[in-house]
Design a protein around this motif. Structure first.
Motif, short mmCIF file in Angstrom:
data_model
loop_
_atom_site.label_atom_id
_atom_site.label_comp_id
_atom_site.label_asym_id
_atom_site.label_seq_id
_atom_site.Cartn_x
_atom_site.Cartn_y
_atom_site.Cartn_z
N LEU A 139 8.58 7.43 -4.14
CA LEU A 139 7.28 6.81 -3.90
C LEU A 139 6.32 7.04 -5.07
O LEU A 139 5.53 6.15 -5.42
N ALA A 140 6.40 8.23 -5.67
CA ALA A 140 5.53 8.53 -6.82
C ALA A 140 5.87 7.61 -8.00
O ALA A 140 4.97 7.09 -8.68
N ILE A 167 1.64 -10.95 3.77
CA ILE A 167 2.44 -9.87 4.33
C ILE A 167 1.91 -8.55 3.77
O ILE A 167 1.64 -8.45 2.57
N VAL A 168 1.76 -7.56 4.64
CA VAL A 168 1.24 -6.26 4.22
C VAL A 168 2.25 -5.18 4.56
O VAL A 168 2.82 -5.17 5.67
N GLY A 169 2.50 -4.26 3.62
CA GLY A 169 3.37 -3.12 3.88
C GLY A 169 2.71 -1.84 3.43
O GLY A 169 1.94 -1.85 2.46
N CYS A 196 0.85 -1.20 0.00
CA CYS A 196 0.00 0.00 0.00
C CYS A 196 0.89 1.25 0.00
O CYS A 196 2.00 1.23 0.53
N ILE A 197 0.39 2.31 -0.60
CA ILE A 197 1.03 3.62 -0.53
C ILE A 197 -0.04 4.61 -0.09
O ILE A 197 -1.09 4.71 -0.72
N GLU A 198 0.23 5.30 1.00
CA GLU A 198 -0.75 6.21 1.62
C GLU A 198 -2.05 5.48 1.94
O GLU A 198 -3.15 6.03 1.82
#
Length: 348
Positions: A325-326, A193-195, A75-77
């Motif tokens: 990240l973008a 697994i979640v990040g 995930c991101i944000e």
């Protein structure tokens, strides 16, 4: 005064691996640790393919308990951008059990373990004299520091050594999909697994690693505080549990000596980008055993690892930047196959 060729401080994965490899080479050594095993240890407990493959080469007959995980969600944000099945499993171990099993394997090989705490180090010619809390003194030719982030051996070499990144985690119940602020968020419910990455984190990330009976939920970056930890986990929809904390060293700034060697977390060897520590614990332990058995300088045997730390530092600064990240988010959405290929390649 007792005499031994090698004294290893710290009975975690790095210390026990080094001790076992020395025993296999018929080199006299003593392993000490102030903790009574089994003991709790903060760590997601993920063994990547390259970690357990290295471990199997070093200890072909070692058997341990783990939860096999093939699925990873990124995930991101808070927005899920990637969900894929990894080519090879990641093995999630309970460090309390795993470390005790490693220590037992070392003792089965005839290794000596002393439950005591290091309080003093003195160099006397070619020997290093160690004083323990019990009053015992042991003289050795090599002192190996494998005593983690708060290493007393590293503090002896560099009293001003940085602790590194504060990482905090909790053991949470396995639950259905959590939600925060109306968003549906992924969990380890499906044995995944979640990040989560965010521009508001400072070179760090949130993670959830599933064990068979609970999830390890954690967060760490350069600005971590208990308040920040609690906010991040609540944003990810995690219920409040008892938090634990530990440092992850991110520096190898200390004098290098031939007869005093630092390995694993004590040497600042965790991956600068992912914080993976177990692989480098096994690798630097094997390098220390090789250096001691052959008489070669540890910095020479471990040269590639020292160089890797520099490249990881540069990669980390870019990866966790807003631009990094973008770019990652763009490729996850447009060419997810490229990202999964890169991850699988790096994990091997």
């Amino acid at each position: 005064m007792e005499q031994t060729k090698v004294l290893i401080v710290g009975a975690g994965p790095a210390g026990t691996t080094c001790g076992l490899l020395l025993k296999q080479r018929n080199i006299d050594c003593i392993l000490i640790d102030r903790a009574t095993f089994p003991r709790d240890k903060i760590c997601g407990g993920g063994l990547t393919p390259r970690s357990y493959k290295l471990l199997s080469r070093l200890m072909p007959d070692f058997r341990y308990d783990y939860n096999s995980v093939h699925r990873l969600k990124l995930c991101i944000e808070g927005e899920q951008v990637l969900d894929f099945m990894m080519d090879e499993e990641i093995r999630i171990v309970k460090r309390r059990t795993f470390d005790a099993q490693l220590l037992e394997r070392y003792q089965q090989a005839g290794g000596t373990f002393v439950n005591d705490a290091l309080i003093g180090i003195e160099e006397s010619g070619p020997q290093v004299i160690v004083t323990l809390k019990s009053g015992r003194q042991i003289a050795c030719e090599y002192l190996v520091g494998a005593d983690g982030a708060n290493s007393r051996v590293r503090k002896y070499l560099n009293p001003h050594a940085s602790h590194g990144i504060l990482c905090m985690e909790q053991y949470g119940p396995k639950s259905a999909d959590r939600s925060a602020e109306g968003r549906s968020l992924p969990t380890g419910r499906e044995n995944a697994i979640v990040g989560n990455l965010s521009r508001f984190y400072r070179q760090g990330y949130y993670y959830s690693f599933p064990n068979e009976s609970y999830d390890v939920q954690g967060f760490g970056d350069y600005m971590t505080t208990p308040q920040m930890f609690r906010k991040v986990l609540r944003d990810m929809g995690c219920p409040d549990e008892k938090p634990l904390g530990a440092y992850i060293p991110q520096s190898t700034e200390y004098p290098l000596r031939k007869n005093i060697i630092l390995i694993g977390d004590a040497g600042g060897f965790p991956n600068r980008l992912t914080f993976e520590g177990l692989y480098y614990a096994f690798l630097t332990a094997s390098h220390a055993a090789m250096a001691i058995s052959t008489g070669a300088p540890f910095p020479l045997v471990n040269k590639q690892v020292f160089e890797n730390k520099k490249w990881e530092e540069y990669a980390s600064r870019f990866f966790y930047s807003e631009i990094g990240l973008a770019i990652l988010k763009f490729f996850c959405k447009t060419t997810p196959g490229l990202i999964t290929w890169a991850f699988n390649k790096a994990a091997r």
